[in-house]
Write a protein that holds these residues in place. Structure first.
Motif, mmCIF file in Angstrom:
data_model
loop_
_atom_site.group_PDB
_atom_site.id
_atom_site.type_symbol
_atom_site.label_atom_id
_atom_site.label_comp_id
_atom_site.label_asym_id
_atom_site.label_seq_id
_atom_site.Cartn_x
_atom_site.Cartn_y
_atom_site.Cartn_z
ATOM 1 N N TYR A 166 -14.966 6.681 17.489
ATOM 2 C CA TYR A 166 -14.004 6.451 16.415
ATOM 3 C C TYR A 166 -14.222 7.493 15.323
ATOM 4 O O TYR A 166 -15.315 8.027 15.162
ATOM 5 C CB TYR A 166 -14.189 5.080 15.763
ATOM 6 N N VAL A 167 -13.176 7.708 14.541
ATOM 7 C CA VAL A 167 -13.263 8.567 13.365
ATOM 8 C C VAL A 167 -12.629 7.799 12.214
ATOM 9 O O VAL A 167 -11.585 7.171 12.369
ATOM 10 C CB VAL A 167 -12.516 9.908 13.584
ATOM 11 N N THR A 168 -13.255 7.830 11.056
ATOM 12 C CA THR A 168 -12.702 7.193 9.865
ATOM 13 C C THR A 168 -11.949 8.248 9.058
ATOM 14 O O THR A 168 -12.478 9.327 8.795
ATOM 15 C CB THR A 168 -13.817 6.574 9.002
ATOM 16 N N LEU A 169 -10.703 7.922 8.701
ATOM 17 C CA LEU A 169 -9.861 8.832 7.926
ATOM 18 C C LEU A 169 -9.596 8.205 6.563
ATOM 19 O O LEU A 169 -9.346 7.004 6.466
ATOM 20 C CB LEU A 169 -8.529 9.063 8.641
ATOM 21 N N LEU A 170 -9.632 9.019 5.537
ATOM 22 C CA LEU A 170 -9.404 8.541 4.178
ATOM 23 C C LEU A 170 -8.440 9.483 3.483
ATOM 24 O O LEU A 170 -8.622 10.702 3.511
ATOM 25 C CB LEU A 170 -10.728 8.490 3.400
ATOM 26 N N ALA A 171 -7.405 8.921 2.906
ATOM 27 C CA ALA A 171 -6.502 9.680 2.038
ATOM 28 C C ALA A 171 -6.652 9.085 0.652
ATOM 29 O O ALA A 171 -6.558 7.867 0.469
ATOM 30 C CB ALA A 171 -5.062 9.570 2.515
ATOM 31 N N GLU A 172 -6.896 9.930 -0.334
ATOM 32 C CA GLU A 172 -7.180 9.444 -1.682
ATOM 33 C C GLU A 172 -6.327 10.200 -2.698
ATOM 34 O O GLU A 172 -6.107 11.396 -2.568
ATOM 35 C CB GLU A 172 -8.669 9.668 -1.967
ATOM 36 N N TRP A 173 -5.855 9.461 -3.680
ATOM 37 C CA TRP A 173 -5.043 10.039 -4.762
ATOM 38 C C TRP A 173 -5.514 9.450 -6.066
ATOM 39 O O TRP A 173 -5.786 8.235 -6.151
ATOM 40 C CB TRP A 173 -3.567 9.699 -4.517
ATOM 41 N N ARG A 174 -5.610 10.272 -7.095
ATOM 42 C CA ARG A 174 -5.993 9.788 -8.423
ATOM 43 C C ARG A 174 -4.871 10.111 -9.399
ATOM 44 O O ARG A 174 -4.344 11.215 -9.404
ATOM 45 C CB ARG A 174 -7.283 10.443 -8.879
ATOM 46 N N GLY A 175 -4.534 9.126 -10.214
ATOM 47 C CA GLY A 175 -3.478 9.334 -11.191
ATOM 48 C C GLY A 175 -3.347 8.139 -12.116
ATOM 49 O O GLY A 175 -4.126 7.186 -12.037
ATOM 50 N N ALA A 176 -2.359 8.197 -12.964
ATOM 51 C CA ALA A 176 -2.113 7.115 -13.927
ATOM 52 C C ALA A 176 -0.641 7.073 -14.281
ATOM 53 O O ALA A 176 0.080 8.063 -14.158
ATOM 54 C CB ALA A 176 -2.930 7.346 -15.198
ATOM 55 N N VAL A 177 -0.213 5.907 -14.728
ATOM 56 C CA VAL A 177 1.142 5.715 -15.264
ATOM 57 C C VAL A 177 1.008 5.755 -16.779
ATOM 58 O O VAL A 177 0.208 5.015 -17.352
ATOM 59 C CB VAL A 177 1.754 4.382 -14.814
ATOM 60 N N VAL A 178 1.767 6.625 -17.425
ATOM 61 C CA VAL A 178 1.735 6.728 -18.869
ATOM 62 C C VAL A 178 3.076 6.231 -19.421
ATOM 63 O O VAL A 178 4.134 6.697 -19.011
ATOM 64 C CB VAL A 178 1.491 8.198 -19.302
ATOM 65 N N VAL A 179 3.004 5.255 -20.302
ATOM 66 C CA VAL A 179 4.215 4.716 -20.936
ATOM 67 C C VAL A 179 4.053 4.916 -22.433
ATOM 68 O O VAL A 179 3.099 4.485 -23.019
ATOM 69 C CB VAL A 179 4.409 3.225 -20.632
#
Length: 179
Positions: A166-179
């Motif tokens: 098996y292989v573990t795959l990770l997709a990661e995103w960093r961000g924020a909502v600004v109001v």
């Protein structure tokens, strides 16, 4: 074809990742690593009879949306640029008549290409993230999504992945909502 497989897996991870980002940006609760969504920080709909309701006879969905825009204007936030509705509510909106006896469609709605507008200004956006019978409206010039470093992919073995092939795959995103 490893290159093709990698491309397909990354595309699927991106779709799922951005569905999660969209859901978080829309209605995330802001706890832990969750985004704080615009629905979470939005002011509840509350127009009083003195403001609007006493003058409307037999209110319909368009009247409610006009009242929602009034609430935004009274809060000195300009005019609503977007209104999010469930696709079922949009279908009802498109067939809304002036009255039970007058079969003309309501003229406050305009369709330009595939864009539905209220009063020529507020774009009505279909989304299944919005429950039927509810709406989210606002001046979204004052809300935006920021990201840090884009999407990051990691491929690794975890625990006994190597022995199980098996292989573990990770997709990661960093961000924020600004109001």
């Amino acid at each position: 074809d490893v290159d093709w497989m990698q491309s397909e897996i990354e595309a699927e991870l991106m779709r799922e990742l951005f569905k999660a980002v969209e859901n978080g940006a829309f209605s995330g609760d802001g706890t832990g690593a969750n985004l704080k969504g615009v629905k979470t920080v939005a002011t509840a709909f509350a127009i009083t009879g003195a403001d609007f309701g006493e003058v409307v006879v037999n209110p319909n969905i368009v009247d409610v949306l006009v009242a929602g825009n009034l609430q935004i204007e009274l809060a000195e936030q300009g005019q609503a640029s977007l209104c999010f509705l469930n696709p079922r509510d949009i279908a009802k909106l498109k067939v809304q008549k002036v009255s039970g006896t007058d079969k003309r469609y309501i003229d406050r709605l305009q369709t330009i290409g595939d864009t539905l507008l209220l009063d020529g200004i507020t774009k009505i956006v279909p989304t299944t993230l919005m429950p039927t019978g509810e709406f989210l409206m606002g001046n979204f010039d004052k809300a935006y999504l920021v990201e840090k470093d884009g999407v990051k992919f990691d491929i690794c073995y975890e625990n006994d992945d190597f022995t199980k092939n098996y292989v573990t795959l990770l997709a990661e995103w960093r961000g924020a909502v600004v109001v």
